[in-house]
Design a protein around this motif. Structure first.
Motif, PDB file in Angstrom:
ATOM      1  N   GLU A 138       0.825  -1.281  -0.155  1.00 46.06           N
ATOM      2  CA  GLU A 138      -0.081  -0.167   0.085  1.00 46.06           C
ATOM      3  C   GLU A 138       0.827   1.219  -0.052  1.00 46.06           C
ATOM      4  OE1 GLU A 138      -3.000   2.062   3.119  1.00 46.06           O
ATOM      5  OE2 GLU A 138      -2.959   0.064   2.906  1.00 46.06           O
ATOM      6  N   GLY A 139       1.989   1.473   0.836  1.00 41.38           N
ATOM      7  CA  GLY A 139       2.626   2.548   0.878  1.00 41.38           C
ATOM      8  C   GLY A 139       3.577   2.808  -0.333  1.00 41.38           C
ATOM      9  N   CYS A 140       4.089   1.608  -0.806  1.00 36.30           N
ATOM     10  CA  CYS A 140       4.948   1.556  -2.262  1.00 36.30           C
ATOM     11  C   CYS A 140       3.822   2.232  -3.429  1.00 36.30           C
ATOM     12  CB  CYS A 140       5.520   0.471  -2.625  1.00 36.30           C
ATOM     13  SG  CYS A 140       6.973   0.589  -3.560  1.00 36.30           S
ATOM     14  N   ARG A 141       2.951   1.877  -3.232  1.00 35.42           N
ATOM     15  CA  ARG A 141       1.936   2.132  -4.416  1.00 35.42           C
ATOM     16  C   ARG A 141       1.482   3.513  -4.120  1.00 35.42           C
ATOM     17  NH1 ARG A 141      -0.013   2.793  -9.308  1.00 35.42           N
ATOM     18  NH2 ARG A 141      -2.161   3.136  -9.505  1.00 35.42           N
ATOM     19  N   ALA A 142       1.330   4.129  -3.084  1.00 41.28           N
ATOM     20  CA  ALA A 142       1.001   5.713  -2.664  1.00 41.28           C
ATOM     21  C   ALA A 142       2.134   6.452  -3.108  1.00 41.28           C
ATOM     22  CB  ALA A 142       0.712   5.679  -1.254  1.00 41.28           C
ATOM     23  N   GLY A 143       3.447   5.895  -2.783  1.00 43.73           N
ATOM     24  CA  GLY A 143       4.676   6.480  -3.313  1.00 43.73           C
ATOM     25  C   GLY A 143       4.940   6.739  -4.698  1.00 43.73           C
ATOM     26  N   SER A 144       4.361   5.533  -5.459  1.00 45.11           N
ATOM     27  CA  SER A 144       4.511   5.483  -6.888  1.00 45.11           C
ATOM     28  C   SER A 144       3.619   6.716  -7.451  1.00 45.11           C
ATOM     29  CB  SER A 144       4.238   4.223  -7.534  1.00 45.11           C
ATOM     30  OG  SER A 144       3.068   4.209  -7.233  1.00 45.11           O
ATOM     31  N   LEU A 145       2.659   7.124  -6.989  1.00 41.92           N
ATOM     32  CA  LEU A 145       1.690   8.039  -7.553  1.00 41.92           C
ATOM     33  C   LEU A 145       2.278   9.355  -7.444  1.00 41.92           C
ATOM     34  CD1 LEU A 145      -1.548   6.880  -6.211  1.00 41.92           C
ATOM     35  CD2 LEU A 145      -0.627   6.663  -8.238  1.00 41.92           C
ATOM     36  N   HIS A 146       3.631   9.899  -6.818  1.00 43.00           N
ATOM     37  CA  HIS A 146       4.207  11.328  -6.639  1.00 43.00           C
ATOM     38  C   HIS A 146       5.088  11.490  -8.107  1.00 43.00           C
ATOM     39  CE1 HIS A 146       2.883  12.449  -2.733  1.00 43.00           C
ATOM     40  NE2 HIS A 146       2.993  11.168  -2.492  1.00 43.00           N
TER      41      HIS A 146
ATOM     42  N   HIS B 185      14.782  15.598 -13.764  1.00 42.60           N
ATOM     43  CA  HIS B 185      16.003  15.555 -13.197  1.00 42.60           C
ATOM     44  C   HIS B 185      15.780  15.095 -11.780  1.00 42.60           C
ATOM     45  CE1 HIS B 185      17.848  16.602 -16.736  1.00 42.60           C
ATOM     46  NE2 HIS B 185      17.268  18.150 -16.929  1.00 42.60           N
ATOM     47  N   ASP B 186      14.961  14.458 -11.377  1.00 37.29           N
ATOM     48  CA  ASP B 186      14.761  13.945  -9.944  1.00 37.29           C
ATOM     49  C   ASP B 186      14.850  15.307  -8.866  1.00 37.29           C
ATOM     50  OD1 ASP B 186      14.525  11.618 -10.797  1.00 37.29           O
ATOM     51  OD2 ASP B 186      16.576  10.897 -10.185  1.00 37.29           O
ATOM     52  N   SER B 187      14.227  16.344  -9.288  1.00 36.92           N
ATOM     53  CA  SER B 187      14.171  17.380  -8.438  1.00 36.92           C
ATOM     54  C   SER B 187      13.383  17.221  -7.286  1.00 36.92           C
ATOM     55  CB  SER B 187      13.435  18.766  -9.157  1.00 36.92           C
ATOM     56  OG  SER B 187      12.416  18.527  -9.716  1.00 36.92           O
ATOM     57  N   HIS B 188      12.391  16.024  -7.327  1.00 30.31           N
ATOM     58  CA  HIS B 188      11.211  16.199  -6.050  1.00 30.31           C
ATOM     59  C   HIS B 188      11.469  14.725  -5.716  1.00 30.31           C
ATOM     60  CE1 HIS B 188       9.385  19.826  -7.078  1.00 30.31           C
ATOM     61  NE2 HIS B 188       9.158  19.572  -8.320  1.00 30.31           N
ATOM     62  N   ALA B 189      12.698  14.074  -5.842  1.00 36.76           N
ATOM     63  CA  ALA B 189      12.845  12.532  -5.672  1.00 36.76           C
ATOM     64  C   ALA B 189      12.869  12.284  -4.037  1.00 36.76           C
ATOM     65  CB  ALA B 189      14.009  12.009  -6.373  1.00 36.76           C
ATOM     66  N   ASP B 190      13.659  13.240  -3.294  1.00 40.47           N
ATOM     67  CA  ASP B 190      13.574  13.094  -1.941  1.00 40.47           C
ATOM     68  C   ASP B 190      12.288  13.201  -1.305  1.00 40.47           C
ATOM     69  OD1 ASP B 190      16.269  12.865  -2.013  1.00 40.47           O
ATOM     70  OD2 ASP B 190      16.711  15.010  -1.680  1.00 40.47           O
ATOM     71  N   ALA B 191      11.389  14.153  -1.965  1.00 34.16           N
ATOM     72  CA  ALA B 191       9.921  13.907  -1.485  1.00 34.16           C
ATOM     73  C   ALA B 191       9.065  12.953  -1.776  1.00 34.16           C
ATOM     74  CB  ALA B 191       9.197  15.311  -1.855  1.00 34.16           C
ATOM     75  N   LEU B 192       9.378  12.212  -2.851  1.00 37.33           N
ATOM     76  CA  LEU B 192       8.806  11.237  -3.224  1.00 37.33           C
ATOM     77  C   LEU B 192       9.088   9.680  -2.497  1.00 37.33           C
ATOM     78  CD1 LEU B 192       8.267   9.630  -6.703  1.00 37.33           C
ATOM     79  CD2 LEU B 192       9.266   8.194  -5.145  1.00 37.33           C
ATOM     80  N   LEU B 193      10.503   9.713  -1.753  1.00 38.19           N
ATOM     81  CA  LEU B 193      10.990   8.742  -1.177  1.00 38.19           C
ATOM     82  C   LEU B 193      10.577   8.757   0.183  1.00 38.19           C
ATOM     83  CD1 LEU B 193      14.513   8.476  -2.679  1.00 38.19           C
ATOM     84  CD2 LEU B 193      12.696   6.927  -3.357  1.00 38.19           C
TER      85      LEU B 193
ATOM     86  N   ALA C 104      12.933   3.434   0.640  1.00 38.65           N
ATOM     87  CA  ALA C 104      12.355   3.561  -0.307  1.00 38.65           C
ATOM     88  C   ALA C 104      13.631   3.969  -1.509  1.00 38.65           C
ATOM     89  CB  ALA C 104      11.101   4.418  -0.665  1.00 38.65           C
ATOM     90  N   THR C 105      13.671   3.433  -2.639  1.00 36.67           N
ATOM     91  CA  THR C 105      14.740   3.876  -3.510  1.00 36.67           C
ATOM     92  C   THR C 105      14.032   3.827  -4.935  1.00 36.67           C
ATOM     93  OG1 THR C 105      15.381   1.483  -3.656  1.00 36.67           O
ATOM     94  CG2 THR C 105      16.699   2.953  -2.194  1.00 36.67           C
ATOM     95  N   LEU C 106      14.614   4.835  -5.735  1.00 37.92           N
ATOM     96  CA  LEU C 106      14.257   4.835  -7.230  1.00 37.92           C
ATOM     97  C   LEU C 106      15.207   4.048  -7.870  1.00 37.92           C
ATOM     98  CD1 LEU C 106      13.279   8.627  -7.668  1.00 37.92           C
ATOM     99  CD2 LEU C 106      11.877   6.584  -7.578  1.00 37.92           C
TER     100      LEU C 106
END
Length: 137
Positions: free
Chosen positions: A44-52, A57-65, A90-92
């Motif tokens: 559930e948490g990973c699915r919610a994170g994948s919607l961000h 250039h991964d400018s919001h990657a930290d917020a997504l993780l 969580a990692t991209l």
């Protein structure tokens, strides 16, 4: 036929076996419930994170993780209560259009039966494709 005390002796011999069987059944059942809670929370948490959106250039990657890790923790706590020693990561990975979010969640486990001391870790991992796939051009 004299069986004075035979029933009491049989009871005394079989009671520890019966109690051990019931205790082991309770311990294993609780292990399965906790593993299901961990698996559901990380999915559930990973699915919610994948919607961000990770941004260009991964400018919001930290917020997504951070959002994915927080969502995993929240999902687990809604099912099983608070957990101070839980670890959600969580990692991209990959490049667009095949970017994925890999989420891992680890929970310490101790059984409900006092004489069975099992201090192990329950862990699960989920990999989900990101909804937003941007090429870094």
């Amino acid at each position: 036929m004299r069986r004075r005390g035979a029933n009491a002796l049989e009871f005394a011999l079989l009671l520890p076996v019966f109690v051990a069987f019931v205790g082991a059944s309770m311990h294993y059942s609780w292990l399965l419930v906790e593993q299901a809670n961990v698996r559901g929370a990380v999915a559930e948490g990973c699915r919610a994170g994948s919607l961000h959106d990770p941004g260009i250039h991964d400018s919001h990657a930290d917020a997504l993780l951070a959002a994915a890790s927080a969502a995993i923790q929240t999902a687990y706590e809604s099912e099983a209560g608070s957990c101070k020693d839980c670890v959600a990561t969580a990692t991209l990975e990959g490049d667009a259009p095949n970017r994925v979010l890999r989420c891992q969640f680890t929970v310490p486990f101790s059984g409900v039966v006092p004489w069975v001391q099992d201090h192990s870790l329950l862990s699960d991992e989920v990999v989900v494709r990101l909804e937003f796939q941007r090429s870094a051009r």
